[in-house]
Scaffold this motif. Sequence first.
Motif, PDB file in Angstrom:
ATOM      1  N   GLY A   1      58.171  31.346  31.056  1.00  0.00           N
ATOM      2  CA  GLY A   1      57.122  31.112  32.050  1.00  0.00           C
ATOM      3  C   GLY A   1      56.632  32.394  32.678  1.00  0.00           C
ATOM      4  O   GLY A   1      56.855  33.494  32.152  1.00  0.00           O
TER       5      GLY A   1
ATOM      6  N   ARG B   1      49.932  35.994  41.880  1.00  0.00           N
ATOM      7  CA  ARG B   1      49.308  34.692  42.162  1.00  0.00           C
ATOM      8  C   ARG B   1      49.510  34.326  43.631  1.00  0.00           C
ATOM      9  O   ARG B   1      48.597  33.881  44.307  1.00  0.00           O
TER      10      ARG B   1
ATOM     11  N   GLY C   1      54.174  22.303  36.434  1.00  0.00           N
ATOM     12  CA  GLY C   1      53.721  23.695  36.264  1.00  0.00           C
ATOM     13  C   GLY C   1      53.174  24.157  37.602  1.00  0.00           C
ATOM     14  O   GLY C   1      52.047  24.653  37.701  1.00  0.00           O
ATOM     15  N   CYS C   2      54.010  23.975  38.656  1.00  0.00           N
ATOM     16  CA  CYS C   2      53.527  24.117  40.042  1.00  0.00           C
ATOM     17  C   CYS C   2      53.373  25.564  40.481  1.00  0.00           C
ATOM     18  O   CYS C   2      52.881  25.819  41.584  1.00  0.00           O
ATOM     19  N   GLY C   3      53.793  26.528  39.643  1.00  0.00           N
ATOM     20  CA  GLY C   3      53.665  27.933  40.034  1.00  0.00           C
ATOM     21  C   GLY C   3      54.413  28.191  41.328  1.00  0.00           C
ATOM     22  O   GLY C   3      55.524  27.687  41.539  1.00  0.00           O
TER      23      GLY C   3
ATOM     24  N   ASP D   1      58.553  23.858  37.461  1.00  0.00           N
ATOM     25  CA  ASP D   1      57.983  24.995  36.724  1.00  0.00           C
ATOM     26  C   ASP D   1      59.100  25.602  35.894  1.00  0.00           C
ATOM     27  O   ASP D   1      60.264  25.615  36.296  1.00  0.00           O
TER      28      ASP D   1
ATOM     29  N   SER E   1      59.341  28.692  35.184  1.00  0.00           N
ATOM     30  CA  SER E   1      59.666  30.043  35.653  1.00  0.00           C
ATOM     31  C   SER E   1      60.532  29.981  36.902  1.00  0.00           C
ATOM     32  O   SER E   1      60.145  29.414  37.917  1.00  0.00           O
TER      33      SER E   1
HETATM   34  C1  SAM Z   1      48.475  29.469  35.236  1.00  0.00           C
HETATM   35  S1  SAM Z   1      49.975  29.115  36.054  1.00  0.00           S
HETATM   36  C2  SAM Z   1      49.442  27.866  37.198  1.00  0.00           C
HETATM   37  C3  SAM Z   1      50.379  27.681  38.354  1.00  0.00           C
HETATM   38  C4  SAM Z   1      49.886  26.695  39.430  1.00  0.00           C
HETATM   39  N1  SAM Z   1      49.662  25.377  38.901  1.00  0.00           N
HETATM   40  C5  SAM Z   1      48.623  27.224  40.060  1.00  0.00           C
HETATM   41  O1  SAM Z   1      47.520  26.815  39.671  1.00  0.00           O
HETATM   42  O2  SAM Z   1      48.749  28.080  40.954  1.00  0.00           O
HETATM   43  C6  SAM Z   1      50.862  28.194  34.839  1.00  0.00           C
HETATM   44  C7  SAM Z   1      52.297  27.880  35.272  1.00  0.00           C
HETATM   45  O3  SAM Z   1      52.889  27.047  34.255  1.00  0.00           O
HETATM   46  C8  SAM Z   1      54.244  27.458  34.090  1.00  0.00           C
HETATM   47  N2  SAM Z   1      54.686  26.954  32.768  1.00  0.00           N
HETATM   48  C9  SAM Z   1      54.471  27.461  31.529  1.00  0.00           C
HETATM   49  N3  SAM Z   1      55.016  26.683  30.589  1.00  0.00           N
HETATM   50  C10 SAM Z   1      55.597  25.634  31.242  1.00  0.00           C
HETATM   51  C11 SAM Z   1      56.329  24.490  30.819  1.00  0.00           C
HETATM   52  N4  SAM Z   1      56.578  24.250  29.516  1.00  0.00           N
HETATM   53  N5  SAM Z   1      56.788  23.642  31.752  1.00  0.00           N
HETATM   54  C12 SAM Z   1      56.554  23.863  33.073  1.00  0.00           C
HETATM   55  N6  SAM Z   1      55.867  24.941  33.535  1.00  0.00           N
HETATM   56  C13 SAM Z   1      55.391  25.803  32.629  1.00  0.00           C
HETATM   57  C14 SAM Z   1      54.204  28.968  34.264  1.00  0.00           C
HETATM   58  O4  SAM Z   1      55.474  29.504  34.583  1.00  0.00           O
HETATM   59  C15 SAM Z   1      53.187  29.105  35.408  1.00  0.00           C
HETATM   60  O5  SAM Z   1      53.811  29.088  36.670  1.00  0.00           O
END
Ligand code: SAM
Length: 282
Positions: free
Chosen positions: A53, A62, A95-97, A128, A130
Amino acid sequence: MTLFNNLLCPLDQEVLVHEGRSMHCPNGHVYDIAKSGYINLLPVQKKHSKDPGDSKEMVSSRKQFLDSGIYDPIITGLHSFLFNGQNESAVLDAGCGDGYYLSKLIEENNRQSAQSQSIRNFESVGIDISKWAITAASKRSKNVSWIVGSNANIPVSDCQFDAVLCAFGFPVFSEFHRVLKSSGQLILVESGENHLLELRELLYPSIKEYRQTHMNGIDGFDLANEEKVTFKFHLGSQDEIAHLLSMTPHMHKAPYEGRQKVQELKQLSLTADVVIRSFIKS
Ligand SMILES: C[S@@+](CC[C@H](N)C(=O)[O-])C[C@H]1O[C@@H](n2cnc3c(N)ncnc32)[C@H](O)[C@@H]1O
């Protein structure tokens, strides 16, 4: 510290029992709860890389960008999708960042509940892959169950959520379908045609033609609603521009020359163009 009741062991899918500072399953797998209150349900056996992640640096960029409040207009749009007349809602942010969206949605919900003097209960889980993202998220709010885990194998029992939110994320629709209650809604937040166009024009020699995602629908879901959120914003320093660039996929995809151009800027005016769509589980 909040922890959701129906969390599953990622190794054998048994329901986890909360005891003191850890959770365990009947087969003896134990998961410690971090000091800041999150739980890591992504065991080494399920990781495809050492540090999956977003990296620590991406999460920090971010967080600094989102803390400026520039993306707050997206929250107002999202809130009306989530609470269309319901008084109770269990929401998963997949994927809450760094937890910006859920924390802001809770604030917005408290504000609107106080105004209308009717309490709307809002139970929320943020997941998430990460650990850096979840560490940052767990510092934003203690009222959310924060989990390090994957959308590909959500460690939650079936039919738990009224809504699953996936903002600029990596959707796994079969899992979203499984964890949603019957008629629950999936909310996707994605880039629209003009999203950060001014930045992309600097980064790339030519701009790719825009293609709307999921034009043919999503298996197991019906499109219910769509809203565009569009606004202009201005970044007045190289630091702010660098934070924005680092939180986008362009940081890794754009050619060197384009990134160099952007790294020399002192200010930049931009368009945010976001599409929010809701799909009902069919
Ligand atoms: C572009 S960021 C968006 C974060 C948040 N949703 C935002 O808009 O601020 C994408 C996020 O997805 C996470 N991610 C990537 N692959 C994932 C997975 N298989 N399962 C859960 N999270 C994942 C990354 O670590 C990252 O935090």
